[in-house]
Every structure is written in structure tokens, then in C-alpha cells.
Design an enzyme around this catalytic site. Structure first.
Site, PDB file in Angstrom:
ATOM      1  N   SER A 116       0.851  -1.187   0.000  1.00  0.00           N
ATOM      2  CA  SER A 116       0.000   0.000   0.000  1.00  0.00           C
ATOM      3  C   SER A 116       0.883   1.231   0.000  1.00  0.00           C
ATOM      4  CB  SER A 116      -0.914   0.006   1.230  1.00  0.00           C
ATOM      5  OG  SER A 116      -1.749   1.141   1.229  1.00  0.00           O
TER       6      SER A 116
ATOM      7  N   HIS B 148       2.379  12.131  -1.443  1.00  0.00           N
ATOM      8  CA  HIS B 148       1.972  13.532  -1.311  1.00  0.00           C
ATOM      9  C   HIS B 148       3.102  14.416  -1.852  1.00  0.00           C
ATOM     10  CE1 HIS B 148      -1.620  12.653   0.991  1.00  0.00           C
ATOM     11  NE2 HIS B 148      -0.925  11.880   1.809  1.00  0.00           N
TER      12      HIS B 148
ATOM     13  N   HIS C  96      -2.489   7.182  -4.860  1.00  0.00           N
ATOM     14  CA  HIS C  96      -2.594   6.033  -3.957  1.00  0.00           C
ATOM     15  C   HIS C  96      -2.656   4.753  -4.784  1.00  0.00           C
ATOM     16  CE1 HIS C  96      -5.621   3.063  -2.398  1.00  0.00           C
ATOM     17  NE2 HIS C  96      -4.746   3.016  -1.412  1.00  0.00           N
TER      18      HIS C  96
ATOM     19  N   VAL D 195      -2.403  -3.142  -3.472  1.00  0.00           N
ATOM     20  CA  VAL D 195      -2.696  -4.494  -3.952  1.00  0.00           C
ATOM     21  C   VAL D 195      -2.596  -5.424  -2.756  1.00  0.00           C
ATOM     22  CG1 VAL D 195      -2.089  -4.236  -6.385  1.00  0.00           C
ATOM     23  CG2 VAL D 195      -0.284  -4.700  -4.729  1.00  0.00           C
TER      24      VAL D 195
ATOM     25  N   HIS E 232      -6.124   7.314 -16.921  1.00  0.00           N
ATOM     26  CA  HIS E 232      -7.175   6.341 -17.204  1.00  0.00           C
ATOM     27  C   HIS E 232      -6.819   5.446 -18.391  1.00  0.00           C
ATOM     28  CE1 HIS E 232     -10.426   7.078 -14.346  1.00  0.00           C
ATOM     29  NE2 HIS E 232      -9.946   8.310 -14.293  1.00  0.00           N
TER      30      HIS E 232
ATOM     31  N   GLY F 280      -5.165  -4.691  14.745  1.00  0.00           N
ATOM     32  CA  GLY F 280      -4.045  -4.454  15.638  1.00  0.00           C
ATOM     33  C   GLY F 280      -2.738  -4.248  14.898  1.00  0.00           C
ATOM     34  N   GLY F 281      -2.827  -3.684  13.705  1.00  0.00           N
ATOM     35  CA  GLY F 281      -1.628  -3.419  12.911  1.00  0.00           C
ATOM     36  C   GLY F 281      -0.803  -2.288  13.501  1.00  0.00           C
ATOM     37  N   ARG F 282       0.320  -2.035  12.867  1.00  0.00           N
ATOM     38  CA  ARG F 282       1.227  -1.000  13.354  1.00  0.00           C
ATOM     39  C   ARG F 282       0.683   0.376  12.972  1.00  0.00           C
ATOM     40  NH1 ARG F 282       6.123   1.540  11.345  1.00  0.00           N
ATOM     41  NH2 ARG F 282       7.551   1.977  13.061  1.00  0.00           N
TER      42      ARG F 282
END
Length: 305
Positions: free
Chosen positions: A94, A98, A108, A111, A147, A260-262
Site C-alpha cells: 500500500s 503527497h 494512492h 494491492v 485512465h 491491531g496493525g502498526r
């Protein structure tokens, strides 16, 4: 064609995709990513890479993660209630970029792969992801290129694939409380496991591999355009919409927090600077109004004339 998932191949691809995207972004910016490896107590871990204060990118984060647990988070079972309580393994890449220059869009890409083991029955797997573009100042050439590249990624997989996943993206990256899209869209898909594993994995790779050729030509065209404080302030204001979507609606953010990810890696998607202003409205006929009038809508960019 195989219908059995090959987790090893998926993980190998995700790690190589993270490397490829980071290398491409570093090449255009001139600055390297800082890497932060982490582990998760419940199972798994990841490799977060962040570039901050670059010549081109104010902040770019590219995450690889692989997590497992005894129970799928609620957000992952909304469409699949039969999987509630299942053991799971989830992996993905992910990224959110910016830029410094307001003429360069934020972008963004994600996958991901899920493998769930219900208490009764065979393992269930699926892919998801996509990419989308959030401009601050609109350039038709950029939206068409974005696109067209998305369509190129989809074309080997059926005549209607691009139209289907473009619409899904338009519908998903939408802020109901603002009654506006987040940007000009792109592709979004989820729960993909047909017709078989090999075809689904091939499509996911096509989407991942088309991100760099979709985004970097736009960055090259716009990164050296001049801008003043007016444009910077509008960029910071529009970034507020990005924050609102990610914290209220985004499935990936919600999955990460619920599993509960970082936290640092999950919220890496948020811009380093942002502002809100009460009841701000663009001036009629201004470049800012042009964004609202001609870009923040679900448009058929490839057949508009």
C-alpha cells in the site's frame, strides 16, 4: 490454470513491487527511502518505507505487510459474514504519495491478498486493490493518461474489465458527507477469486505493474511548474478531504486498525501538513473552481469528446 492459492509467489511479487516502486520514486526525487521493519505480536510483520522532505515528494510512503490472526477483523467480513471468526493471513503493498508542488496530484495504490480458513470448510482466498489519482489543479492530459494506463492494465482480462473497476473506484472513493469524489478515480476491485487463482493473480500483477507508468509521467510534467502561496494553501485545504476519507471510510485503514496493525505504518497515508477552513468556497471562474466543476466528477475520460 490453478485454483489453489500460492502464497509464496504472492509474497515474492509484493516485495519486488515495493522495491520497484521505491526505486522509481527515488530516481525522480533524488532522495532515498528510510526503511523500518516491524513485527506484530499476533503474527506477521512488515517493511515500511518512507521518503520525507524530498525535492519532489513532501512525503511518500510504500508499505509491505504480511499479518495473520485467529479472527478476521469486522471490516473484512462485512461482505462475507460466513467468514466471521476465521483464521486469516493477509498481505499487500500500500502506498500514498503527497507531492510538494500543488500541480502534481496525490496518488494512492494498493494491492492485497487474503487467505481465510473457516472453522468448517476449505480455505477461501481473494485479491483486492487498485489505484486512484487526486489532483489539486486539473490537467485533462494527465487524467486521460492516467485512465488510459488503467485501461491498458485491464484490457487483457476482458472488454468490460476497465469499465467495471473504474465505476467501482468512482463509487468507492466518494465522500458522502461532502457529496464529492476524492479525485478523478482510477481502478478499484475486491473479492476477486474468479475464474481461478492464476488469472486473478495475473490481473493483480497487471494493476500493480501499471502504477509507475501511470503516475510518473504526470509527475515529470508537473513537478517544475511554478506556484505561489495561493496554490499551496489550496493544496493543504484539499488534503483535508484525503484525511477525511482515509479516517472515516477507507477499508484498508479500518482493517489495519481493527487487526491491531502498526499504527505508524497505517497512518503513513496521511499528509504531513493539512488545513481546514470553515465554509470555504472557490471563486467563480478560478482554477480552484475548475477542479470542482470539471474534475471532481465521475467522467468518462477516454470518451469525453
Amino acid at each position: 490454470m490453478s485454483s489453489s492459492p500460492n502464497l509464496t509467489d504472492v509474497l515474492t511479487y509484493f516485495e519486488s513491487l515495493q522495491n520497484k516502486i521505491c526505486d522509481a520514486l527515488s530516481d525522480i526525487d533524488g532522495k532515498q527511502f528510510a526503511e523500518d521493519k516491524w513485527t506484530r505480536e499476533e503474527g506477521g510483520g512488515g517493511r515500511s518505507r518512507v521518503l520525507t522532505g524530498g525535492a519532489v515528494f513532501e512525503q511518500a510512503g510504500v508499505n509491505f505487510s504480511r499479518v495473520s490472526g485467529a479472527q478476521l477483523p469486522k471490516v473484512a467480513t462485512t461482505q462475507r459474514p460466513e467468514l466471521s471468526g476465521s483464521n486469516f493471513e493477509a498481505a499487500g503493498v500500500s502506498l500514498v504519495i503527497h507531492p510538494n508542488n500543488p500541480n502534481v496530484p496525490t496518488s494512492h495504490c494498493n494491492v492485497r491478498f487474503f487467505l481465510a480458513q473457516p472453522k468448517n470448510g476449505d480455505p477461501i482466498w481473494w485479491f483486492g486493490g487498485g489505484f486512484d489519482l487526486t489532483p489539486y489543479y486539473g490537467f485533462e492530459e494527465d487524467a486521460v493518461h492516467w485512465h488510459q494506463t488503467a485501461k491498458d492494465a485491464c484490457d487483457p482480462f476482458g472488454d468490460n474489465t476497465y469499465a467495471k473497476y473504474k465505476k467501482w473506484c468512482d463509487d468507492y472513493f466518494y465522500l458522502p458527507h461532502r457529496k464529492e469524489p476524492r479525485g478523478v478515480g482510477g481502478l478499484f476491485f475486491d473479492d476477486l477469486n474468479e475464474p481461478d487463482f492464476d488469472t486473478s493473480f495475473s490481473f493483480l500483477r497487471s494493476v500493480g505493474d501499471h502504477f509507475v507508468p501511470a503516475y510518473l509521467p504526470i509527475v515529470e510534467r508537473r513537478k517544475d511548474l511554478t506556484f505561489a502561496d495561493r496554490e499551496r494553501q489550496f493544496q493543504l485545504y484539499r488534503r483535508g478531504r484525503y484525511v477525511e476519507f482515509n479516517l472515516v471510510y477507507d477499508r484498508g485503514t479500518l482493517f489495519g486498525l481493527q487487526s491491531g496493525g502498526r499504527t505508524e505504518s497505517i497512518l503513513m497515508s496521511l499528509p504531513p501538513q493539512v488545513r481546514w477552513e470553515y465554509n470555504w468556497q472557490p471563486e467563480n471562474g478560478s482554477p480552484e473552481a475548475d477542479l470542482y466543476d470539471n474534475y471532481l466528477l465521475a467522467k468518462d475520460w477516454l470518451n469525453q469528446h
